[in-house]
Enzyme design. Structure first.
Site, PDB file in Angstrom:
ATOM      1  N   GLY A 235       4.317   2.619 -16.574  1.00 63.06           N
ATOM      2  CA  GLY A 235       4.122   1.899 -15.314  1.00 63.06           C
ATOM      3  C   GLY A 235       2.767   2.214 -14.699  1.00 63.06           C
ATOM      4  O   GLY A 235       2.042   1.325 -14.316  1.00 63.06           O
ATOM      5  N   PHE A 236       2.460   3.513 -14.578  1.00 66.18           N
ATOM      6  CA  PHE A 236       1.191   3.996 -14.022  1.00 66.18           C
ATOM      7  C   PHE A 236       0.990   3.588 -12.566  1.00 66.18           C
ATOM      8  O   PHE A 236      -0.107   3.717 -12.029  1.00 66.18           O
ATOM      9  CB  PHE A 236      -0.001   3.522 -14.863  1.00 66.18           C
ATOM     10  CG  PHE A 236       0.089   3.882 -16.316  1.00 66.18           C
ATOM     11  CD1 PHE A 236       0.125   5.210 -16.711  1.00 66.18           C
ATOM     12  CD2 PHE A 236       0.164   2.899 -17.292  1.00 66.18           C
ATOM     13  CE1 PHE A 236       0.233   5.549 -18.047  1.00 66.18           C
ATOM     14  CE2 PHE A 236       0.266   3.231 -18.642  1.00 66.18           C
ATOM     15  CZ  PHE A 236       0.296   4.559 -19.020  1.00 66.18           C
ATOM     16  N   GLY A 463       8.750   7.238 -19.153  1.00 68.33           N
ATOM     17  CA  GLY A 463       8.105   7.660 -20.390  1.00 68.33           C
ATOM     18  C   GLY A 463       7.480   9.031 -20.268  1.00 68.33           C
ATOM     19  O   GLY A 463       6.904   9.558 -21.221  1.00 68.33           O
ATOM     20  N   THR A 464       7.619   9.624 -19.080  1.00 63.49           N
ATOM     21  CA  THR A 464       6.982  10.909 -18.816  1.00 63.49           C
ATOM     22  C   THR A 464       7.755  12.081 -19.400  1.00 63.49           C
ATOM     23  O   THR A 464       7.202  13.164 -19.571  1.00 63.49           O
ATOM     24  CB  THR A 464       6.921  11.138 -17.296  1.00 63.49           C
ATOM     25  OG1 THR A 464       8.259  10.998 -16.794  1.00 63.49           O
ATOM     26  CG2 THR A 464       6.031  10.118 -16.615  1.00 63.49           C
ATOM     27  N   GLY A 505       7.777  12.727  -8.563  1.00 66.17           N
ATOM     28  CA  GLY A 505       9.082  12.552  -9.187  1.00 66.17           C
ATOM     29  C   GLY A 505       9.804  13.865  -9.411  1.00 66.17           C
ATOM     30  O   GLY A 505      10.781  14.187  -8.726  1.00 66.17           O
ATOM     31  N   ILE A 586       4.948  25.160 -15.302  1.00 60.38           N
ATOM     32  CA  ILE A 586       5.110  24.038 -16.231  1.00 60.38           C
ATOM     33  C   ILE A 586       6.559  24.029 -16.718  1.00 60.38           C
ATOM     34  O   ILE A 586       7.038  24.998 -17.306  1.00 60.38           O
ATOM     35  CB  ILE A 586       4.124  24.178 -17.416  1.00 60.38           C
ATOM     36  CG1 ILE A 586       2.672  24.034 -16.925  1.00 60.38           C
ATOM     37  CG2 ILE A 586       4.438  23.160 -18.507  1.00 60.38           C
ATOM     38  CD1 ILE A 586       2.292  22.667 -16.395  1.00 60.38           C
ATOM     39  N   GLN A 595       1.363  14.422 -20.580  1.00 60.92           N
ATOM     40  CA  GLN A 595       0.885  13.865 -19.318  1.00 60.92           C
ATOM     41  C   GLN A 595      -0.600  14.153 -19.130  1.00 60.92           C
ATOM     42  O   GLN A 595      -1.368  13.290 -18.726  1.00 60.92           O
ATOM     43  CB  GLN A 595       1.687  14.428 -18.141  1.00 60.92           C
ATOM     44  CG  GLN A 595       3.087  13.861 -18.037  1.00 60.92           C
ATOM     45  CD  GLN A 595       3.070  12.357 -17.933  1.00 60.92           C
ATOM     46  OE1 GLN A 595       2.479  11.787 -17.023  1.00 60.92           O
ATOM     47  NE2 GLN A 595       3.694  11.691 -18.880  1.00 60.92           N
ATOM     48  N   GLY A 661       1.760  14.108 -13.232  1.00 64.35           N
ATOM     49  CA  GLY A 661       1.627  12.786 -13.840  1.00 64.35           C
ATOM     50  C   GLY A 661       0.246  12.175 -13.678  1.00 64.35           C
ATOM     51  O   GLY A 661      -0.137  11.288 -14.442  1.00 64.35           O
ATOM     52  N   GLU A 662      -0.496  12.626 -12.681  1.00 63.04           N
ATOM     53  CA  GLU A 662      -1.739  11.923 -12.362  1.00 63.04           C
ATOM     54  C   GLU A 662      -2.999  12.766 -12.481  1.00 63.04           C
ATOM     55  O   GLU A 662      -4.077  12.239 -12.729  1.00 63.04           O
ATOM     56  CB  GLU A 662      -1.617  11.306 -10.956  1.00 63.04           C
ATOM     57  CG  GLU A 662      -0.566  10.216 -10.967  1.00 63.04           C
ATOM     58  CD  GLU A 662      -0.160   9.712  -9.598  1.00 63.04           C
ATOM     59  OE1 GLU A 662      -0.730   8.716  -9.163  1.00 63.04           O
ATOM     60  OE2 GLU A 662       0.741  10.298  -8.976  1.00 63.04           O
TER      61      GLU A 662
HETATM   62 MO1  MOS Z   1       1.535   6.433  -9.547  1.00 64.61          MO
HETATM   63  S1  MOS Z   1      -0.164   5.305  -9.238  1.00 64.61           S
HETATM   64  O1  MOS Z   1       1.764   7.117  -8.039  1.00 64.61           O
HETATM   65  O2  MOS Z   1       2.773   5.416 -10.029  1.00 64.61           O
END
Ligand code: MOS
Length: 703
Positions: A235-236, A463-464, A505, A586, A595, A661-662
């Site tokens: 999704g991103f 997918g993470t 999340g 982690i 990730q 994730g980011e």
């Molecule tokens: Mo991310 S851009 O917070 O799904």
């Protein structure tokens, strides 16, 4: 509060749904079966601005198998819609090219596509404006930037401090529009039930968000909307909020009184599922001769659509990265005749840190100080914005550790001095950061004698590996083995949870899962393990208390890049990429590494490949598929490695884990651009660093 971890957390556990995914057993939204399902085909506007004068659906309706053609003249009226993008088929106005203006519903996808071509739409076009410019007359300062930050911040007297600073950098950096391209395009299947409710199989980053938005739009009680999304192929950010096709699919099912499914095509995604705004960012850094910053100013210019204001927070990271007594950040925005930009992996930090970290590299060059040493000298004691202590901040440790691993010590700082055959060789470094936040969530933990433990939570695994990480968290909290725990996500009938967004999340869901598991254990201690038991827990109070703490909570990292640039073709290769992160505990090294290197790969794409090119005449993206929109593939990524430091941060959540994730994408592009500069002596300040830009620059300096 802390947890007595029994060893599941921290183990490199395989994805619990891995086998189901590789065997095709895991179902994605479009794969669910429904009796008598019909198919929707979207018709998109061919003008960027104007009105629809008329729609002639008659020839399409004559085609056997066509059930309906929907347009604004006959589409069901929506109830409450706050996002202008979701006002699907509610008006004759066209606000951007590619907007949904009609839809065909038919027995088969093929018939729907064929009929789509028979629908005649007459437009009254008006002149459009789709180009972001730094001198656009309609630029304005928004009230807030995404998600809810002030647009402007100011401390001290930037202008005076910058004016008198002995070393100055004043550069403008540009990033293009970029589109999220998850492997699974958006898809929705909607089936209305006999009781007047609707069930939706949908690819999204949060079923609760979809449920609530749909309930409001169709005037339903949220309990009558069920969203099912156990597997999502990426999704991103593009699936963080329901996109217009979700509304259209439900509307279509309502109109033809049968289940309906819709798969957004890759091409349609370029208009309908959001993108990252282009940015124009002016950076001004003023420093002493020893590299200490006295003044920082970050002025960001971004765009939005005419139907909704989305203001990307590009200047945000300049508020907390470096110490300087005089600081200013501003955002300005212009509303254009374009689709609404939205979230793309680390909105704000990704473009913003490209600009800030590039400027830091330019300051290093201007002041003759090593870029790592420059960052170390400017590492703040407290958050410059709030004055709060950091819950943990190990940027310097990441830089030092990475320097060691990467072999930075013997780096010759002079640009354009290393050559290996036809390749110019250079290295670059940049910092990464991302906020460590969380949101209230709830979870249910249940025990069945002989069967084990089940956790249910309306979370999303896009997918993470979230499902796997939550299984590990639950196993430790229950003090049982992984095999005894099953975690179920992606169903709005489960306890409400925050979406998979903002790297929140795991942090949000894990907190709820731990609380539910602990309460279940307490119940079992009282009632024994011979009876089925379940408990539900939510974290509103804990999260509110934690957010009220006077602490700045962020993850940090350092990225190192080696670039080789072909002296004739301008081709850039990245033989080595290293990321070192300090992000708390982690949970799962295997999924975490994915990730990080996934983010870094996307960052290399941002630096070298990704760019959505708008056609000024038609007002639409020229490259709207994976042939024209380049993302890095295996051949583009060579030696890429991510590692992390032990970091103990009890303040972020009971797991002590910051979101990951980011952060991997943040800073990569600046490290690449700095490595290209070190290799060639050329600064490309507008991404991506395409070969043609380097060739032109080579020619200009007679190389
Ligand atoms: Mo991310 S851009 O917070 O799904």
């Amino acid at each position: 509060m802390s947890v007595a971890f029994t060893g599941a957390i921290g183990a490199a556990v395989d994805r619990v749904e891995g086998r189901a995914k590789v065997t095709g057993e895991a179902k994605y939204a479009y794969e669910y079966r429904q009796k008598e399902v019909a198919y929707v085909s979207i018709i998109q506007s061919t003008i960027a601005r104007g009105a629809i004068r008329g729609v002639d659906a008659a020839p399409a309706l004559e085609l056997p198998g066509v059930h309906a053609v929907l347009w604004h003249g006959n589409a069901p009226r929506l109830h409450e819609v706050t996002d202008g993008e979701l006002e699907v088929l509610q008006s004759h106005r066209v606000s951007y090219r590619g907007q949904i203006v009609a839809a065909v519903i038919a027995d088969s996808y093929e018939t729907a596509r064929q009929a789509e071509r028979l629908v005649r739409i007459e437009y009254a076009p008006e002149p459009h404006d789709v180009l972001l410019r730094g001198d656009h007359p309609r630029l304005y300062t928004p009230e807030k930037v995404n998600p809810n930050y002030p647009a402007v911040t100011e401390d001290g007297d930037f202008d005076a401090a910058f004016e008198s600073a002995p070393v100055k950098v004043d550069c403008t950096y540009e990033t293009p529009a970029e589109h999220n391209n998850p492997m699974e395009p958006h898809a929705t299947l909607a089936a209305w039930n006999e009781d007047g409710g609707v069930t939706i199989y949908d690819s999204n980053q949060g079923v609760v968000n979809v449920k609530n938005t749909v309930a409001r739009a169709f005037g339903l009680d949220p309990h009558h909307v069920r969203v099912i999304s156990p597997h999502v192929g990426g999704g991103f950010g593009s699936k963080g909020t329901p996109r217009p096709h979700v509304i259209l699919t439900i509307m279509a099912a309502q109109a033809v009184k049968r289940p309906v499914k819709l798969a957004v095509t890759r091409q349609q995604m370029f208009a309908l599922t959001g993108y990252q705004t282009p940015t124009i960012q002016r950076m001004r850094l003023g420093a002493d001769r020893d590299g200490r910053l006295v003044a920082i100013c970050h002025d960001a210019i971004v765009q939005s659509s005419t139907v909704r204001e989305f203001a990307e927070q590009a200047a945000l990271p300049s508020r907390m990265m470096y110490a300087a007594p005089h600081r200013r950040t501003t955002h300005r925005l212009v509303r254009l005749d374009v689709p609404t930009p939205s979230w793309m992996r680390a909105p704000g930090e990704t473009p913003g840190m490209y600009a800030l970290e590039s400027a830091m590299d330019e300051l290093a060059t201007a002041s003759g100080i090593d870029p790592i040493e420059l960052r170390v000298r400017n590492d703040p004691e407290v958050d410059p914005e709030s004055g709060h202590r950091f819950s943990s901040r190990n940027l310097v440790a990441c830089l030092r550790d990475g320097a060691e691993r990467f072999g930075w010590a013997d780096r010759d700082p002079r640009p354009a001095t290393r050559r290996d055959g036809r390749w110019l060789v250079g290295t670059g470094v940049a910092a990464s950061t991302y906020p460590a936040r969380r949101q209230p969530s709830s979870a249910r933990a249940s025990y069945e004698p002989g069967a084990g433990y089940t956790i249910q939570i309306a979370a999303a695994d896009i997918g993470t590996g979230a499902r796997t990480a939550l299984t590990q968290i639950a196993a430790d909290a229950l003090e049982v083995s992984l095999e005894q725990v099953e975690v179920q996500v992606g169903d709005s009938s489960f306890p409400e949870a925050f979406l998979a967004g903002g790297s929140m999340g795991n942090s949000s869901w894990g907190s709820a899962v731990i609380k539910a598991c602990r309460e279940l254990r307490a119940r079992m201690a009282e009632e024994g393990s011979d009876v089925p038991l379940w408990v539900e827990a939510e974290t509103r109070e804990e999260v509110a208390a934690a957010s009220a703490e006077p602490l700045a909570k962020h993850g940090f990292g350092a990225q190192f890049i080696e670039a080789r640039v072909d002296i004739d073709t301008g081709e850039v290769r990245i033989p080595r990429a290293l990321g070192v992160f300090a992000v708390g505990r982690i949970i799962n090294p295997k999924t975490a590494r994915s990730q990080f290197i996934g983010g870094m790969t996307m960052g290399i794409g941002m630096a070298l490949h990704e760019e959505s090119l708008i056609d000024l005449e038609f007002g639409d993206y020229l490259n709207h598929d994976l042939a024209g929109y380049h993302v890095p593939t295996n051949a583009d990524i060579e030696d890429i490695e991510a590692t992390w430091l032990e970091e103990d941060d009890p303040h972020v959540n009971p797991m002590g884990a910051k979101g990951i994730g980011e952060i991997g994408i943040v800073g990569t592009a600046a490290a690449v651009a700095s490595a290209v500069h070190h290799a060639t002596g050329l600064r490309v300040r507008d991404l991506p660093i395409r070969p043609d830009k380097l060739i032109v620059a080579f020619a200009r300096c007679n190389r």
